[in-house]
Write an enzyme that holds these catalytic residues in place. Structure first.
Site, PDB file in Angstrom:
ATOM      1  N   HIS A 192      -2.784   0.326  -4.177  1.00  0.00           N
ATOM      2  CA  HIS A 192      -2.811  -0.948  -3.450  1.00  0.00           C
ATOM      3  C   HIS A 192      -2.566  -2.032  -4.485  1.00  0.00           C
ATOM      4  CE1 HIS A 192      -4.290   1.178   0.007  1.00  0.00           C
ATOM      5  NE2 HIS A 192      -5.263   1.688  -0.721  1.00  0.00           N
ATOM      6  N   GLU A 208      -1.627  19.099  -3.604  1.00  0.00           N
ATOM      7  CA  GLU A 208      -2.943  19.173  -4.252  1.00  0.00           C
ATOM      8  C   GLU A 208      -3.824  17.970  -3.891  1.00  0.00           C
ATOM      9  OE1 GLU A 208      -0.056  18.936  -5.816  1.00  0.00           O
ATOM     10  OE2 GLU A 208       0.376  20.931  -6.637  1.00  0.00           O
ATOM     11  N   SER A 209      -3.517  17.215  -2.853  1.00  0.00           N
ATOM     12  CA  SER A 209      -4.317  16.108  -2.295  1.00  0.00           C
ATOM     13  C   SER A 209      -3.516  14.811  -2.217  1.00  0.00           C
ATOM     14  CB  SER A 209      -5.671  15.939  -2.963  1.00  0.00           C
ATOM     15  OG  SER A 209      -6.477  17.082  -2.662  1.00  0.00           O
ATOM     16  N   CYS A 247      -6.826  18.610  -6.482  1.00  0.00           N
ATOM     17  CA  CYS A 247      -7.759  19.735  -6.325  1.00  0.00           C
ATOM     18  C   CYS A 247      -7.299  20.990  -7.061  1.00  0.00           C
ATOM     19  CB  CYS A 247      -8.010  20.021  -4.851  1.00  0.00           C
ATOM     20  SG  CYS A 247      -6.561  20.526  -3.967  1.00  0.00           S
ATOM     21  N   SER A 256       0.869  -1.174   0.000  1.00  0.00           N
ATOM     22  CA  SER A 256       0.000   0.000   0.000  1.00  0.00           C
ATOM     23  C   SER A 256       0.901   1.218   0.000  1.00  0.00           C
ATOM     24  CB  SER A 256      -0.893   0.045   1.250  1.00  0.00           C
ATOM     25  OG  SER A 256      -1.970  -0.840   1.139  1.00  0.00           O
TER      26      SER A 256
END
Lengths: 132, 132
Positions: free
Chosen positions: B68, B62-63, B83, B55
């Site tokens: 996974h 920006e986020s 974003c 993971s």
């Protein structure tokens, strides 16, 4: 269609801005949501942006939870991505609603990864080392 | 409908298992995807599971990007959540395809957070401190 994981996306509108800008509070809320969803926390990472807003990610033994907040809009965007059948992402969502106190919520529950397709498109055979 | 963020979900089938189980390789690929998507990396966190699977999360200015992997199925599930209008999640997806080499890909592009709804359900007024 059997899926490898469930991905719950939630939009929380009408939250209290100060909570959405409080890194410590959000960390506690995310860990609480992970517990509620019956998942196991591996690592928690939050980052506070200037002038406002927080991004937070919890790496789980069963995948992850992420949050992004827009305090200026009273808005938080959340996702709970879990790959264990015993996990309850809906319970994590319920915990988040209780603690972020949105006035309006929208959720989507998606299936991620399809076992039938994984069989139809199997793992690729690796090239043998040293063969030209 | 104006959104606060774009969320690109990608399913990569038929990848080479050893790449999907290589934490170092996946870290380089995720950072490369962040660059391709014209985003700024804040932090990279990966976790390798036993007996297999990784993971990984990249917190962006920006986020975030998350991956996974299921090496046993040759499958990787990815999301690029951005974003900023200047970001190009599709270019991040293209970079990932190039480096994970799936034989089959499915993507969905979602809008996260609606400005009209944020106005309809505005931030809640905080209770005044000390008022009973």
């Amino acid at each position: 269609m059997a899926g490898l994981a469930r991905h719950l996306l939630a939009e929380y509108y009408g939250c209290i801005p100060s909570i959405l800008d409080d890194q410590g509070a959000l960390e506690r809320i995310l860990v609480g949501a992970a517990d509620a969803a019956r998942t196991t926390v591996v690592r928690v990472e939050l980052h506070k942006f200037a002038p406002q807003g927080v991004s937070g990610v919890v790496i789980l033994a069963e995948s992850h939870i992420a949050i992004h907040t827009w305090p200026e809009h009273g808005f938080a965007s959340v996702e709970l991505y879990v790959c264990g059948l015993e996990c309850e992402p809906e319970a994590g969502d319920a915990y988040l609603r209780e603690h972020l106190e949105p006035t309006h919520v929208e959720t989507r529950l998606l299936t991620r990864g399809c076992l039938e397709k994984a069989r139809a498109y199997p793992p690729r055979v690796e090239p043998a080392a040293g063969v030209s």
